[in-house]
Write an enzyme that holds these catalytic residues in place. Structure first.
Site, short mmCIF file in Angstrom:
data_model
loop_
_atom_site.label_atom_id
_atom_site.label_comp_id
_atom_site.label_asym_id
_atom_site.label_seq_id
_atom_site.Cartn_x
_atom_site.Cartn_y
_atom_site.Cartn_z
N ASP A 20 44.62 35.93 46.79
CA ASP A 20 43.69 35.16 45.96
C ASP A 20 42.85 34.27 46.86
OD1 ASP A 20 42.42 33.68 44.01
OD2 ASP A 20 44.19 32.41 43.60
N ASP A 97 39.85 54.17 43.55
CA ASP A 97 40.68 54.77 42.52
C ASP A 97 39.73 55.29 41.44
OD1 ASP A 97 42.99 55.31 40.90
OD2 ASP A 97 43.98 53.63 41.89
N ASP A 198 43.33 59.33 39.53
CA ASP A 198 44.38 58.96 38.58
C ASP A 198 44.69 60.12 37.64
OD1 ASP A 198 45.79 56.44 37.63
OD2 ASP A 198 44.85 57.05 35.76
N GLU A 253 46.49 62.33 41.83
CA GLU A 253 47.78 61.96 41.26
C GLU A 253 48.13 63.02 40.23
OE1 GLU A 253 50.12 58.36 38.96
OE2 GLU A 253 48.12 58.94 38.36
N HIS A 326 52.13 51.38 43.17
CA HIS A 326 52.15 50.29 42.18
C HIS A 326 52.89 50.68 40.89
CE1 HIS A 326 49.04 52.99 40.98
NE2 HIS A 326 48.90 52.36 39.83
N ASP A 327 53.31 51.93 40.77
CA ASP A 327 54.03 52.36 39.58
C ASP A 327 55.53 52.53 39.83
OD1 ASP A 327 51.66 52.61 38.10
OD2 ASP A 327 51.34 54.67 38.80
C1 GLC Z 1 48.40 56.27 36.68
C2 GLC Z 1 48.37 54.92 37.33
C3 GLC Z 1 49.07 53.95 36.44
C4 GLC Z 1 48.33 53.88 35.15
C5 GLC Z 1 48.16 55.27 34.52
C6 GLC Z 1 47.10 55.25 33.47
O1 GLC Z 1 49.68 56.77 36.57
O2 GLC Z 1 48.90 54.99 38.61
O3 GLC Z 1 49.18 52.68 37.02
O4 GLC Z 1 49.00 53.04 34.25
O5 GLC Z 1 47.77 56.23 35.45
O6 GLC Z 1 45.84 55.12 34.04
CA CA Z 2 41.06 35.01 42.61
#
Ligand code: GLC
Ligand code: CA
Length: 554
Positions: A20, A97, A198, A253, A326-327
Site C-alpha cells: 500500500d 490477467d 482466467d 488457467e 492466490h486461490d
Molecule cells: C479463477 C481465479 C479466481 C477467480 C475465478 C473467477 O479461478 O484465479 O481467483 O475467483 O477464476 O474469475
Molecule cells: Ca492503497
C-alpha cells in the site's frame, strides 16, 4: 524450439495485498513500483499481475466492469504505464490477467443485455428460460448455490459459473470474440507482454447445457463445461488475431484439463497458448469435487500426478510449475511443516522439488519467504466470497459440516491464506501499510518477513534467488528430461534430469523422518548444485534428514 518464456521464472503479484503506498490499507500500483527493486533482486523475469481493472471488487477484481480502465483503488492508467516502463527498465515483463469467461454484472454490456430480450447485447451473455419454474440445468456456481440467476426484468435466467455478479460471456457470439480480441490488442499496444487467461478452459459451453453429476451441495461442479466443443477453435482465432501480433507469453488457467486437452492448448507449434495451469496436483489433498476436508496429501499420489504431467507433455507441449497462487493455501503449511523448527528447510525443500522440474516456474508473492497459512479463529476474519459462501451454505443452510469442522477446513484450504498482506518487515502491519489493512496480517510477520531474509545468505529468500539464478546458468534445468525414481516411497521425492551427457539428481524428503536412500552410483562422484542443509559426504547409502533437499550433478 527455445523460447524466452521457457527459461523464465514468473512472479505473481496479488496487488491488493502486496504494498500500500497511500495509507488506505489496500495495496496499489505505486506500491508495486516501489518494490520492483526487490523483485529484480530475486531475479524474476516477469510479473503476472492479478486484475487491476475497473471492478466492483466482489471477487477481488476477477469481476471486471471495464477492461480498459484501472480500478482507482489501485491507481490510474498512468500508474500502470509507469509500471510497464519501470519494469522494462529492470528487464521484467508484465503479464496481465485476462478474465474473459465472464464480466462483472456492472459491465456496460451486461447492463444493456439484461434490459430486454431483444437488444444488441442480449446475446453477449447466456440467457435461458427456466425449466418447470426452476434453473435451466443443475450446474452449480464455483462459489456455492446454482450457476443461474433469475432475472425478473425479462423472466429468464443467466448463467454464471462463478458468483451471480460474474455473468458468463457467450463466446459463440462472434461479436464477443471481436470485442475481447480488440481489447487484448489494445493492451499489447500499451506494452504488456502477455496474458494469464482466467478459467479459459470454460469459455466454450456445450450447446445443450446438459445436467452433470451433483456434488456435496447438490449442484454439478462448475467444471462441468470445461474444454467445450469450440474452445480450441476460439483460441486459434485469438492466436491469429491477437497473439501473433507481438512476442507474447500466454498461460491458460485450465481447471478440469486432461493431459490430452493440454496437449492441444499448449502444443509447441504455438497454435494456441504457450502453457497451461493444470490443477490435478492441487486435488491430491481434496475429495472428489470437494476441497473442504482434512485429507492429507499422499506423496505417492502427488508424484504420480506430477510425473504424469512431466512425461505426458515432454517434447509436445510445455508445463507450468507451481505450488501456490492466490486461490491456494500456503504450500509450506499444506505440504510440509511450518513450525519454527522445520519452517525454513520445509520451504526450501518444496522450492527445490518444483523448481528443478521441466517447465516454467511460478512464484506466488510471499512464497519466496515461506509465508504460511493464517491462524484464523472466526468466520468474520475472512474476506473471500468462496470461503464466506461455502460457510453459509455448508454450515448454516445445509448442515453438511459443523462450524468447528468448517473452520478447520477453512484454516487449511481457504484462499484467504494466500491473500493476507505481504510481510515486508517487523513494523506495524508488516510494513505493508500504515493503517489497518483490508484483511488481517498474519501474526507471524515478526519472524517471517522480507527485511529479515534479504540480507541473510541462509534465508528462504536467498535460496529462491539461487534456484532462479541456477535456471539461468544451466540449460539442463530448463530442458533436461525428467525421470522419477522411487515411485513407492512415502517420504522421498527423487528424480533425475538428463540432457545429453549431463545429469542431475533431485532428492527431497517430504517427511520429518530420517530416511535411508540409495544414491545411484553415477552421482556418487558428483557434486552438490544446491542443498538446504549443510552438505554431507555423497555416498551410495545416505540418510536424508527431515525435509532435506539437495541436487547432485553427475
Ligand atoms: C479463477 C481465479 C479466481 C477467480 C475465478 C473467477 O479461478 O484465479 O481467483 O475467483 O477464476 O474469475
Ligand atoms: Ca492503497
Amino acid at each position: 524450439m527455445t523460447q524466452w518464456w521457457q527459461r523464465a521464472v514468473i512472479y505473481q503479484v496479488y496487488p491488493q495485498s502486496f504494498q500500500d503506498s497511500n495509507g488506505d490499507g489496500i495495496g496499489d500500483l505505486k506500491g508495486l513500483i516501489q518494490r520492483l527493486d526487490y523483485l529484480q533482486k530475486l531475479g524474476i523475469d516477469a510479473i503476472w499481475l492479478s486484475p487491476v481493472y475497473q471492478s466492483p471488487g466482489q471477487d477481488n477484481g476477477y469481476d471486471i466492469s471495464d477492461y480498459q480502465a484501472i480500478n482507482p483503488q489501485f491507481g490510474t492508467m498512468a500508474d500502470l504505464e509507469a509500471l510497464i516502463r519501470q519494469a522494462k527498465a529492470r528487464d521484467i515483463r508484465i503479464i496481465m490477467d485476462l478474465v474473459v469467461n465472464h464480466t462483472s454484472d456492472e459491465h456496460r454490456w451486461f447492463k444493456v443485455s439484461r434490459q430486454s430480450r431483444a437488444n444488441p447485447y442480449r446475446d453477449y451473455y447466456i440467457w435461458r428460460d427456466g425449466k418447470d419454474g426452476k434453473e435451466p440445468n443443475n450446474w452449480g456456481s464455483c462459489f456455492s448455490g446454482p450457476a443461474w440467476d433469475y432475472d425478473e426484468e425479462t423472466d429468464m435466467y443467466y448463467l454464471h459459473l462463478f458468483s451471480k455478479k460474474q455473468p458468463d460471456l457467450n463466446w459463440d457470439n462472434p461479436k464477443v470474440r471481436e470485442e475481447v480480441f480488440d481489447m487484448m490488442n489494445w493492451w499489447l499496444e500499451k506494452g504488456v507482454d502477455g496474458f494469464r487467461m482466467d478459467v479459459i478452459s470454460l469459455i466454450s459451453k456445450q450447446p445443450d447445457l446438459p445436467d452433470g453429476k451433483p456434488g456435496i451441495n447438490g449442484y454439478a461442479s462448475f467444471n462441468e463445461p470445461a474444454n467445450g466443443p469450440h474452445v480450441h477453435e476460439y483460441l486459434q482465432e485469438m492466436r491469429e488475431k491477437v497473439l501473433n501480433n507481438a512476442d507474447t507469453i500466454t498461460v491458460g488457467e485450465c481447471s478440469g484439463v486432461t493431459l490430452e486437452e493440454a496437449k492441444k492448448y499448449a502444443r509447441s507449434d504455438e497454435k494456441e497458448l504457450n502453457m497451461v495451469f493444470q490443477f490435478e496436483h492441487m486435488d491430491v489433498d481434496a475429495d472428489a469435487d470437494n476441497k473442504w476436508t482434512d485429507k492429507k496429501m499422499d506423496l505417492r499420489e502427488m508424484k504420480a500426478v506430477l510425473t504424469k504431467w512431466q512425461k505426458g507433455l515432454e517434447d509436445i507441449a510445455w508445463n507450468s510449475l507451481f505450488w501456490e497462487n492466490h486461490d491456494q493455501p500456503r504450500s509450506v503449511s499444506r505440504y510440509a511443516d511450518d513450525s519454527a523448527k522445520y519452517h525454513d528447510v520445509s520451504a526450501k525443500m518444496l522450492a527445490t522439488c518444483i523448481h528443478m522440474m521441466q517447465g516454467t516456474p511460478y512464484v506466488y508473492q510471499g512464497e519466496e519467504l515461506g509465508m504460511t497459512n493464517v491462524p484464523f479463529t472466526s468466520i468474520d476474519q475472512f474476506r473471500d466470497l468462496d470461503s464466506i459462501n461455502a460457510y453459509r451454505e455448508l454450515v448454516e443452510e445445509q448442515h453438511v459440516f459443523t462450524a468447528e469442522e468448517m473452520m478447520r477446513y477453512l484454516c487449511r484450504k481457504s484462499r484467504d491464506n494466500a491473500r493476507t498482506p505481504f510481510q515486508w518487515d517487523d513494523s506495524a502491519y508488516a510494513g505493508f501499510s500504515t493503517v489497518e489493512p483490508w484483511i488481517m496480517v498474519n501474526p507471524n510477520y515478526k519472524e517471517i518477513n522480507a527485511k529479515k531474509q534479504v540480507d541473510d545468505p541462509e534465508s528462504v529468500f536467498n535460496y529462491y534467488r539461487k534456484l532462479i539464478a541456477l535456471r539461468k546458468e544451466k540449460e539442463i534445468i530448463v530442458y533436461g528430461t525428467y525421470d522419477l525414481l522411487l515411485p513407492e516411497s512415502e517420504e522421498i521425492y527423487m528424480y533425475t534430469r538428463t540432457l545429453g551427457e549431463e545429469k542431475l539428481l533431485v532428492v527431497c524428503n517430504f517427511s520429518e523422518k530420517e530416511v535411508a536412500v540409495e544414491i545411484p552410483e553415477e552421482f556418487c562422484k558428483g557434486s552438490y548444485l544446491i542443498a538446504n542443509y549443510p552438505e554431507g559426504e555423497i555416498k551410495e547409502q545416505m540418510t536424508i534428514r527431515p525435509y532435506e533437499a539437495f541436487v547432485l550433478e553427475k
